[in-house]
Design a protein around this motif. Structure first.
Motif, mmCIF file in Angstrom:
data_model
loop_
_atom_site.group_PDB
_atom_site.id
_atom_site.type_symbol
_atom_site.label_atom_id
_atom_site.label_comp_id
_atom_site.label_asym_id
_atom_site.label_seq_id
_atom_site.Cartn_x
_atom_site.Cartn_y
_atom_site.Cartn_z
ATOM 1 N N GLY A 2 46.799 40.694 39.549
ATOM 2 C CA GLY A 2 45.666 40.732 39.134
ATOM 3 C C GLY A 2 45.249 42.368 39.413
ATOM 4 O O GLY A 2 45.567 43.061 40.489
ATOM 5 N N ARG A 3 44.492 42.896 38.292
ATOM 6 C CA ARG A 3 44.184 44.240 38.439
ATOM 7 C C ARG A 3 42.810 44.452 38.320
ATOM 8 O O ARG A 3 42.153 43.853 37.255
ATOM 9 C CB ARG A 3 44.961 45.066 37.235
ATOM 10 N N LEU A 4 41.920 44.804 39.186
ATOM 11 C CA LEU A 4 40.582 45.094 39.337
ATOM 12 C C LEU A 4 40.004 46.372 39.089
ATOM 13 O O LEU A 4 40.492 47.263 40.039
ATOM 14 C CB LEU A 4 39.976 44.489 40.433
ATOM 15 N N LEU A 26 39.143 37.898 44.343
ATOM 16 C CA LEU A 26 40.484 37.572 44.934
ATOM 17 C C LEU A 26 41.054 36.203 44.499
ATOM 18 O O LEU A 26 40.442 35.160 44.588
ATOM 19 C CB LEU A 26 40.385 37.534 46.325
ATOM 20 N N GLN A 27 42.362 36.187 44.212
ATOM 21 C CA GLN A 27 42.893 35.167 43.747
ATOM 22 C C GLN A 27 44.367 35.045 44.369
ATOM 23 O O GLN A 27 44.914 36.155 44.894
ATOM 24 C CB GLN A 27 43.423 35.293 42.284
ATOM 25 N N GLU A 30 49.054 38.755 44.481
ATOM 26 C CA GLU A 30 48.775 40.295 44.616
ATOM 27 C C GLU A 30 47.458 40.474 43.865
ATOM 28 O O GLU A 30 47.720 40.348 42.421
ATOM 29 C CB GLU A 30 49.927 41.060 44.179
ATOM 30 N N GLN A 31 46.667 41.342 44.235
ATOM 31 C CA GLN A 31 45.569 42.131 43.684
ATOM 32 C C GLN A 31 45.666 43.426 43.865
ATOM 33 O O GLN A 31 45.699 44.108 44.813
ATOM 34 C CB GLN A 31 44.253 41.476 43.982
ATOM 35 N N ALA A 56 41.444 39.121 51.686
ATOM 36 C CA ALA A 56 42.628 38.656 51.255
ATOM 37 C C ALA A 56 43.623 38.002 52.125
ATOM 38 O O ALA A 56 44.251 37.108 51.814
ATOM 39 C CB ALA A 56 43.386 40.002 50.748
ATOM 40 N N SER A 61 46.024 36.020 49.534
ATOM 41 C CA SER A 61 45.909 37.145 48.675
ATOM 42 C C SER A 61 46.724 38.471 49.289
ATOM 43 O O SER A 61 46.729 38.641 50.508
ATOM 44 C CB SER A 61 44.699 37.528 47.991
ATOM 45 N N VAL A 63 46.529 42.505 48.876
ATOM 46 C CA VAL A 63 45.622 43.855 48.251
ATOM 47 C C VAL A 63 46.382 44.890 48.189
ATOM 48 O O VAL A 63 47.094 45.201 49.260
ATOM 49 C CB VAL A 63 44.193 43.666 48.856
#
Length: 88
Positions: A2-4, A26-27, A30-31, A56, A61, A63
Protein backbone atom coordinates in the motif's frame (compact mmCIF):
# COMPACT_ATOMS: atom_id res chain seq x y z
CA UNK A 1 2.04 -3.02 -1.01
CA UNK A 2 0.00 0.00 0.00
CA UNK A 3 1.12 3.54 -0.69
CA UNK A 4 -0.17 6.40 1.43
CA UNK A 5 0.59 9.90 0.15
CA UNK A 6 0.77 12.52 2.89
CA UNK A 7 -0.69 15.80 1.64
CA UNK A 8 -0.81 17.99 4.75
CA UNK A 9 2.02 19.72 6.62
CA UNK A 10 3.85 17.43 9.04
CA UNK A 11 3.74 19.94 11.87
CA UNK A 12 2.73 19.88 15.53
CA UNK A 13 -0.83 21.08 14.82
CA UNK A 14 -1.45 18.06 12.55
CA UNK A 15 0.62 15.46 14.42
CA UNK A 16 -2.14 13.73 16.40
CA UNK A 17 -4.46 13.52 13.40
CA UNK A 18 -1.70 12.20 11.15
CA UNK A 19 -0.66 9.61 13.72
CA UNK A 20 -4.23 8.32 14.03
CA UNK A 21 -4.88 8.41 10.28
CA UNK A 22 -1.69 6.47 9.60
CA UNK A 23 -2.51 3.89 12.27
CA UNK A 24 -5.99 3.44 10.82
CA UNK A 25 -4.61 2.99 7.31
CA UNK A 26 -2.18 0.21 8.25
CA UNK A 27 -2.88 -3.11 6.58
CA UNK A 28 -1.00 -6.40 6.86
CA UNK A 29 2.00 -6.32 4.56
CA UNK A 30 4.14 -3.41 3.47
CA UNK A 31 2.90 0.17 3.66
CA UNK A 32 4.83 3.05 2.12
CA UNK A 33 4.25 6.52 3.52
CA UNK A 34 5.08 8.91 0.68
CA UNK A 35 6.01 12.46 1.70
CA UNK A 36 6.51 13.81 -1.84
CA UNK A 37 3.62 16.28 -1.45
CA UNK A 38 4.59 17.56 2.01
CA UNK A 39 5.49 21.25 1.87
CA UNK A 40 6.19 21.86 5.56
CA UNK A 41 7.53 19.67 8.36
CA UNK A 42 8.94 20.09 11.86
CA UNK A 43 10.32 17.79 14.55
CA UNK A 44 6.86 16.39 15.27
CA UNK A 45 7.18 14.56 11.93
CA UNK A 46 9.72 12.23 13.53
CA UNK A 47 7.39 11.47 16.43
CA UNK A 48 4.60 10.65 13.99
CA UNK A 49 6.85 8.45 11.85
CA UNK A 50 8.14 6.54 14.89
CA UNK A 51 4.54 6.14 16.08
CA UNK A 52 3.59 4.61 12.75
CA UNK A 53 6.52 2.19 13.04
CA UNK A 54 5.36 1.10 16.53
CA UNK A 55 1.78 0.65 15.31
CA UNK A 56 2.99 -1.35 12.31
CA UNK A 57 4.88 -3.75 14.55
CA UNK A 58 1.65 -4.44 16.44
CA UNK A 59 -0.46 -4.90 13.30
CA UNK A 60 1.91 -7.21 11.40
CA UNK A 61 2.66 -4.47 8.90
CA UNK A 62 5.95 -3.23 7.57
CA UNK A 63 6.34 0.51 7.12
CA UNK A 64 8.74 2.27 4.78
CA UNK A 65 9.12 5.96 4.07
CA UNK A 66 9.57 7.63 0.67
CA UNK A 67 10.60 11.17 -0.16
CA UNK A 68 11.24 12.22 3.45
CA UNK A 69 11.64 16.03 3.53
CA UNK A 70 15.27 17.13 3.82
CA UNK A 71 14.63 19.01 7.05
CA UNK A 72 13.21 15.88 8.66
CA UNK A 73 16.20 13.84 7.50
CA UNK A 74 18.50 16.46 9.04
CA UNK A 75 16.59 16.28 12.33
CA UNK A 76 16.77 12.47 12.30
CA UNK A 77 20.54 12.70 11.83
CA UNK A 78 20.81 15.26 14.64
CA UNK A 79 18.78 13.05 17.02
CA UNK A 80 20.61 9.87 15.95
CA UNK A 81 17.47 8.05 14.76
CA UNK A 82 18.16 7.85 11.01
CA UNK A 83 18.70 4.10 11.21
CA UNK A 84 15.20 3.67 12.65
CA UNK A 85 13.56 5.09 9.52
CA UNK A 86 13.31 2.43 6.80
CA UNK A 87 13.40 3.95 3.32
CA UNK A 88 11.32 2.78 0.38
Amino acid sequence: MGRLVIKVPLVMANARGLLEAGRSALQPGEQVFDFSEVTEADSSALAVMLGWLRAAALSRSTVKFAQIPNGVVSLAELYGVTDLLPLA
